[in-house]
Design a protein around this motif. Structure first.
Motif, short mmCIF file in Angstrom:
data_model
loop_
_atom_site.label_atom_id
_atom_site.label_comp_id
_atom_site.label_asym_id
_atom_site.label_seq_id
_atom_site.Cartn_x
_atom_site.Cartn_y
_atom_site.Cartn_z
N ALA A 109 -6.46 15.49 -6.91
CA ALA A 109 -6.33 13.94 -6.68
C ALA A 109 -5.18 13.48 -5.59
O ALA A 109 -5.49 12.79 -4.81
N ALA A 110 -4.31 14.12 -5.62
CA ALA A 110 -3.14 13.76 -4.61
C ALA A 110 -3.56 14.14 -3.40
O ALA A 110 -3.65 13.49 -2.18
N ARG A 111 -4.41 15.31 -3.16
CA ARG A 111 -4.63 15.55 -1.75
C ARG A 111 -5.84 14.79 -1.45
O ARG A 111 -5.78 14.53 -0.11
N GLU A 112 -6.59 14.59 -2.21
CA GLU A 112 -7.85 13.91 -1.95
C GLU A 112 -7.62 11.99 -1.64
O GLU A 112 -8.44 11.49 -0.95
N THR A 113 -6.55 11.52 -2.26
CA THR A 113 -6.38 10.22 -2.39
C THR A 113 -5.24 9.63 -1.75
O THR A 113 -4.87 8.61 -1.61
N GLY A 114 -4.11 10.67 -1.63
CA GLY A 114 -2.74 10.50 -1.08
C GLY A 114 -1.75 9.83 -2.23
O GLY A 114 -0.78 9.34 -1.73
N ILE A 115 -2.33 9.65 -3.45
CA ILE A 115 -1.31 9.04 -4.55
C ILE A 115 -0.44 10.17 -4.83
O ILE A 115 -0.66 11.13 -4.83
N ARG A 116 0.82 9.75 -5.47
CA ARG A 116 1.36 10.76 -6.34
C ARG A 116 1.17 10.93 -7.71
O ARG A 116 0.12 9.99 -8.33
N VAL A 117 0.95 12.25 -8.11
CA VAL A 117 0.64 12.41 -9.53
C VAL A 117 1.64 13.36 -10.18
O VAL A 117 2.61 13.74 -9.70
N ASP A 118 1.37 13.14 -11.64
CA ASP A 118 2.39 13.90 -12.35
C ASP A 118 1.57 15.39 -12.72
O ASP A 118 0.42 15.37 -13.54
N ASP A 119 1.81 16.44 -12.08
CA ASP A 119 0.94 17.40 -12.06
C ASP A 119 1.53 18.47 -13.30
O ASP A 119 1.28 19.77 -13.03
N THR A 120 2.40 17.90 -13.99
CA THR A 120 2.96 18.71 -15.28
C THR A 120 2.31 17.94 -16.41
O THR A 120 3.11 17.44 -17.14
N PRO A 121 1.21 18.14 -16.85
CA PRO A 121 0.70 17.13 -17.74
C PRO A 121 1.11 17.82 -19.26
O PRO A 121 1.50 18.77 -19.40
N SER A 122 1.21 16.82 -20.12
CA SER A 122 1.86 16.98 -21.20
C SER A 122 0.46 17.03 -22.43
O SER A 122 -0.38 16.45 -22.25
N LEU A 123 0.65 18.03 -23.53
CA LEU A 123 -0.12 17.90 -24.60
C LEU A 123 0.20 16.71 -25.53
O LEU A 123 1.33 16.60 -25.92
N PRO A 157 0.77 -1.14 -0.23
CA PRO A 157 0.05 -0.23 0.03
C PRO A 157 0.83 1.26 -0.09
O PRO A 157 2.11 1.32 0.47
N LEU A 158 0.18 2.42 -0.71
CA LEU A 158 0.96 3.83 -0.46
C LEU A 158 0.67 4.03 1.01
O LEU A 158 -0.38 4.04 1.57
N ILE A 159 1.90 4.53 1.52
CA ILE A 159 1.76 5.07 3.03
C ILE A 159 2.00 6.56 3.25
O ILE A 159 3.15 6.91 2.31
N VAL A 160 1.15 7.49 3.53
CA VAL A 160 1.26 8.76 3.72
C VAL A 160 1.36 8.92 5.02
O VAL A 160 0.59 8.80 5.96
N MET A 161 2.46 9.51 5.49
CA MET A 161 2.86 9.67 6.94
C MET A 161 3.23 11.13 7.20
O MET A 161 3.83 11.79 6.56
N ARG A 162 2.64 11.50 8.30
CA ARG A 162 2.82 12.91 8.85
C ARG A 162 3.07 13.23 10.36
O ARG A 162 2.72 12.40 11.11
#
Length: 820
Positions: free
Chosen positions: A638-652, A48-53
Motif C-alpha cells: 500500500a505504501a509503494r502503490e499509494t505513497g502514504i506512510r504505513v505501520d508495517d508492524t501490525p499488532s494482534l 497533500p502528502l508529498i513524496v519527493m525523489r
C-alpha cells in the motif's frame, strides 16, 4: 459520491482516493474515512502528502532487454537466405560458421528447433561437412543445443575431427589453428571455439579423450602472460577477448581433468580435496577486473572485435559464477551498452570494424540472452579462507542436473553465482532464491548476518546448508548458533524432516534406504531452511558422504563410477533437485527481472507530522499468526502503490478489545479450527455494523480454518450466509476504487499423482465470498490462500493465488474498504 481532489503533480494518484471523504467512525465520532491515518497532517484535506525523489539514472527494465532481444532475433531471421543459410561478410566460405552462430543465438533467444527459420537452417547445416575449426565448432555448438539426439552421428564425426585437428607437438601442442594439418602455430581464438564445441558435445553425451583436455590445459597455462592476460597466440600482448578465452578454456579443461575435489574408489568416497580455483584463472580474472570495459576491447586501444569480446565476457561471468568482475556488474553494464547501441528500426547491431552486422548481432544476442539466465542458487563465499568451496564444482553440477530436468521451462538454461556474503546487501541476497552455505569449520558471514538472512527469508528467500566434510563439528555448532540469530523466537528451531516432506520427492523420488538426516525450520507457510548436518558426530551412526561431495562426483563422468556410488550420487542430486524445486516452485526469475531501481529518496518536503495507515490483525486460537509477514507485506505494498506512510508492524488485536474500533479494516487468517465466545462475536458484529471491514483468508486453503470461519460468521450474522462475490463486482476492477483489474487471476492447486509434485494453474476471477451489510461488503473471505503468497512463500502443496495476484486482490480490498 464526492468528486476526487484535483490532480496534483505532488500527490500520488491512489493517495488522492484515500483523502476524499469524511465519514463516521465506529463509535459515532466524525473522522476521515482513512480511520487509521492518525496524524493531523493527513486529516486536513488541504495538506497533500508529498513524496519527493531525487533524479536517478534511467534504470534497465526487463522490457528493455526483452524488446532488444526480439528486435535482434527478427533481424537475424530476415537475413536468412532462401536456401536456409546465413552469410557473414558476403563470403560463401563463411556460411557454415555464420549459420551455426546465428542458430546458436536464435536458440538461446527462445526459438526452438520447430521454428520455421531454425528448422530450415538446421536442414542446411546438417548437409554440410566443414573442414575448418571455426565452422566445425559452430556446427557442433548449434546441433548440441538444438538437436543432440537427432544429430548424434554428426556430433561424433565432429568430435573426431577436432581431436585429430589438435596440434600434438611443439610449443603449440594442445591448440588449434584454422584447418587440420595446417603448419605453424595455433591461435587462441580457434582453440577457444574448439574447446567450447568439445565441452558441449561432452555434455550431450559424446566421449572426448582425457588427453585432449589435458594437452589443451597445459597449452593455456604455458601461454599465459606474466600479468595474467592472454593474447592471440603465444605470449602476444594481452587483450580482453583473448583473456576471456583463456579464463573460459581453463575453466572448461578443469571440468574434465585435474585432481578432483572428491574421489570415488570401489567401496568408498573421499571428500573435501579442493577449495581453490586454478591460480592462472584467478590471475586472468584480476587482469580483466582491473581493465574492465563494455565499450572497448581491453588491450586493443579501441573497439576492435568489441562484440566478440563481450560474447566471451558473458561466458566468463557465467562459467566462473561471478556477478561482478572487478567492481562491475558485467551483465548490467553490457546490457545497458547493447540497448543503447541497437538500431531500433532494423534491430541490428552495427558492425564494429571487422565484425559485420550478422556476426555482431549474433554476438549481441548471445550476450543479452545467455547472460540473463535465471540465477537459482547463490553459493556463499565466506571466511575462513577457502572453507566455503571445499567442492568447487558442487553447485555447478547440481544446477546442470536441474537444468536438464527443467529444460522445457527454461530452454536457455539456468545459472548460479558466488556471493560474497560478509559484504552482501539485501539486494545482493535477493538476486537468487536459494542461498547455499557449506563448510567444515567456524565461519564468518559478516556483521548482522542473522537479521540480514531473516529479511532475506521474509522476502521469500530459502537457506540450504550442509556440513561438508568429516569432523565438521565446528561448522555444526556455528550453524545452529546462526539459526538462533535468524530466529530469536523459540518456536522456530531446527527439527528433523519427516519422510513425507517434499525434500524426498518434490522433483525425484529418493529411495528410503538412501535418506539421510535433514533438519528444517518451519516458518510461516513452509520450511524456509534445510540443513544437512554432519553424520559422523555420533559414533553409533553410519557416516555418509556429504551432499556437496556427491554433487562434485555428479558431473559428466558419473556414469563411469562404481554402481553403488553412482546410486548415492543420484540420490544426492535428487535431494538437491527436490530442495530447489520446493524452494522455488520451479519458478525462477531471469536476472534482468531482478534489477533493482536505483532511487535515492529525499526527506519530506514539509515539516507537518504525518500519520500512518494501520490494519489490525485478529487474535484467535486457529494459528492466527501462521504467516506473520502477510499483513505487513500488504501494508508495504500500500505504501509503494499509494505513497502514504504505513505501520508495517501490525499488532494482534483481541476481537473483544475496544482497540478494534481504532481500525477501519481488520485482517485474519489461520490453519486450524477456532471459536469466539459470545462477547467477542458481539464486539466483532458491532465493528462491522459501524462500517468496519474484515478481510480473511484460509492459509493453504486449510479445511479446518475454513469450516471454523464459516461457522463463526454464521453465529455473528444469523441468516446471512457467506455468498460468492460476483465476478463483475466493482471490487475486482480498476476504475471504481483506483485498484487493479483482477477479474482474471491465477489460482494454483497441487496436482494429484504419485510422481513429482506438480502445480496446476487455472485462470479466472478470484473465488471470494462475503457478507453484505447494506450496500457494501463488510466481510470478505478467500477460502484459497492469500497469505502464503503475500509472504512470497507460495508452496507447491498450497492451494491459492500467485504472489502478484494475491497482492493485487489484497490492495483492492484495502482501497475498497477506504472508499465506502
Amino acid at each position: 459520491m464526492p468528486r476526487p481532489l484535483p490532480a496534483s503533480s505532488e500527490t500520488h494518484p491512489r493517495q488522492r482516493l484515500l483523502t476524499r471523504r469524511l465519514l463516521r467512525d465506529r463509535r459515532g465520532k466524525s473522522f476521515l474515512r482513512t480511520a487509521s491515518l492518525r496524524a493531523i497532517g493527513l486529516l486536513t484535506l488541504a495538506i497533500p502528502l508529498i513524496v519527493m525523489r531525487c533524479p536517478a539514472a534511467e534504470p534497465i527494465a526487463p522490457g528493455d532487454i526483452q524488446r532488444a532481444i526480439e528486435r535482434a532475433r527478427e533481424f537475424l531471421v530476415r537475413q536468412q537466405q532462401r536456401e536456409g543459410y546465413w552469410e557473414a561478410m558476403h563470403a560463401a566460405d563463411k556460411r557454415v560458421g555464420a549459420t551455426g552462430l546465428v542458430l546458436l543465438a536464435l536458440a538461446n533467444a527462445g526459438l526452438d528447433a520447430d521454428h520455421a527459420a531454425v528448422r530450415k537452417g538446421l536442414d542446411w547445416l546438417r548437409a554440410q561437412e566443414p573442414d575448418q575449426t571455426y565452422h566445425v565448432s559452430l556446427q557442433t555448438l548449434a546441433l548440441a543445443m538444438l538437436s543432440p539426439e537427432k544429430d548424434a552421428a554428426i556430433l561424433g564425426r565432429n568430435v573426431a575431427w577436432l581431436e585429430a585437428a589438435q596440434i600434438q607437438g611443439g610449443p603449440a601442442a594442445g591448440s588449434w589453428t584454422y584447418k587440420a594439418g595446417d603448419r605453424g602455430t595455433g591461435d587462441n581464438s580457434n582453440t577457444q571455439f574448439a574447446l567450447l564445441a568439445l565441452h558441449e558435445a561432452s555434455r550431450a553425451g559424446l566421449r572426448v579423450r582425457p588427453e585432449t583436455w589435458l594437452r589443451s590445459q597445459q597449452y593455456w597455462v604455458s601461454c599465459a602472460n606474466a600479468d595474467g592476460s592472454w593474447g592471440y597466440s603465444g605470449r602476444a600482448p594481452g587483450t580482453g577477448s583473448m583473456t576471456c578465452a583463456g579464463i573460459a578454456s581453463i575453466w572448461i579443461t578443469s571440468e574434465h581433468v585435474g585432481t578432483p575435489d572428491a574421489q570415488a574408489g570401489q567401496g568408498a568416497v573421499s571428500c573435501c580435496g579442493g577449495g581453490r580455483s586454478p591460480r592462472v584463472l584467478e590471475r586472468g580474472l584480476d587482469w580483466l577486473g582491473r581493465r574492465f570495459s563494455v565499450t572497448q576491447n581491453p588491450g586493443t586501444g579501441g573497439d576492435t572485435w568489441l562484440y566478440y569480446y563481450l560474447y566471451a565476457l558473458e561466458r566468463v561471468g557465467r562459467f566462473t559464477a561471478r556477478r561482478y568482475i572487478g567492481d562491475h556488474d558485467w551483465y548490467r553494464e553490457g546490457a545497458r551498452m547493447f540497448i543503447d547501441a541497437q538500431d531500433r528500426l532494423s534491430g541490428q547491431f552495427k558492425a564494429r570494424r571487422i565484425e559485420d552486422e550478422v556476426v555482431a548481432t549474433s554476438f549481441a544476442l548471445l550476450f543479452l540472452a545467455k547472460g540473463r539466465r535465471p540465477v537459482i542458487v547463490a553459493k556463499s563465499r565466506h571466511g575462513p579462507e577457502d572453507d566455503w568451496n571445499r567442492h568447487g564444482h558442487d553447485v555447478a553440477h547440481l544446477v546442470a542436473h536441474v537444468e536438464r530436468r527443467w529444460r522445457s521451462d527454461y530452454p536457455a538454461g539456468l545459472s548460479w553465482h558466488v556471493l560474497d556474503t560478509p559484504t552482501a546487501s539485501h539486494a545482493d541476497l535477493m538476486q537468487a532464491p536459494v542461498f547455499w552455505l557449506s563448510g567444515k569449520v567456524l565461519f564468518n558471514l559478516g556483521p548482522d548476518a542473522g537479521p540480514r538472512l531473516r529479511k532475506y527469508i521474509d522476502e521469500g528467500g530459502f537457506i540450504f546448508a550442509e556440513a561438508c566434510c568429516p569432523r565438521s563439528g565446528e561448522f555444526d555448532r556455528r550453524l545452529r548458533q546462526l539459526v538462533g540469530e535468524i530466529f530469536p523466537e523459540p518456536e522456530y528451531q531446527l527439527r528433523l524432516l519427516p519422510p513425507e516432506h517434499p525434500a524426498w520427492h518434490a522433483e525425484e523420488l529418493v529411495p528410503p534406504e538412501l535418506h539421510r538426516p535433514l533438519l528444517g525450520v518451519e516458518y510461516g507457510c513452509r520450511t524456509c531452511m534445510i540443513y544437512a548436518p554432519p553424520t559422523d558426530l555420533d559414533p553409533q551412526a553410519t557416516a555418509v558422504p556429504s551432499l556437496s561431495c556427491l554433487w562434485e562426483l555428479g558431473g559428466e563422468a558419473r556414469e563411469e563410477l562404481p554402481p553403488a556410488i553412482r546410486r548415492e550420487v543420484a540420490a544426492a542430486l535428487a535431494i538437491g533437485a527436490n530442495v530447489l524445486a520446493y524452494a522455488t516452485n520451479r519458478e525462477v526469475k531471469r536476472k534482468d527481472e531482478l534489477f533493482d531501481i536505483p532511487l535515492e529518496e529525499a526527506g519530506p518536503a514539509d515539516e507537518v507530522e504525518r500519520g500512518q495507515l494501520a490494519i489490525g490483525k485478529l487474535r484467535h486460537a486457529g494459528m492466527c499468526d501462521a504467516a506473520p509477514a502477510a499483513l505487513a507485506n500488504i501494508l508495504r505494498a500500500a505504501a509503494r502503490e499509494t505513497g502514504i506512510r504505513v505501520d508495517d508492524t501490525p499488532s494482534l488485536i483481541d476481537p473483544g478489545d475496544d482497540a478494534i474500533f481504532e481500525y477501519h479494516l481488520v485482517f485474519m487468517h489461520g490453519r486450524q479450527g477456532f471459536a469466539f465466545d459470545p462477547p467477542r462475536r458481539t464486539q466483532l458484529a458491532t465493528f462491522l455494523e459501524r462500517g468496519g471491514t474484515l478481510l480473511a483468508d484460509s492459509i493453504c486453503a486449510a479445511p479446518a480454518f475454513t469450516a471454523a470461519f464459516r461457522r463463526e460468521i454464521a453465529e455473528i450474522f444469523p441468516g446471512k450466509p457467506l455468498e460468492e462475490i460476483p465476478a463483475n463486482d466493482p471490487i475486482f476492477t480498476a476504475a471504481e476504487y483506483g485498484g487493479y483489474d483482477v477479474r482474471n487471476v491465477t489460482l494454483r492447486e497441487p496436482a494429484a499423482g504419485d510422481g513429482p509434485l506438480e502445480v496446476r494453474k487455472r485462470r479466472g476471477p478470484p473465488k471470494l465470498q462475503g457478507i453484505r451489510l447494506g450496500d457494501r461488503w463488510a466481510v470478505i473471505f478467500s477460502p484459497y490462500d492469500l497469505s502464503c503468497a503475500l509472504e512470497k512463500q507460495n508452496s507447491m502443496e498450497c492451494s491459492g493465488y500467485d504472489r502478484d495476484d494475491a497482492e493485487k486482490i489484497a490492495l483492492n480490498v484495502l482501497l475498497y474498504s477506504l472508499n465506502q
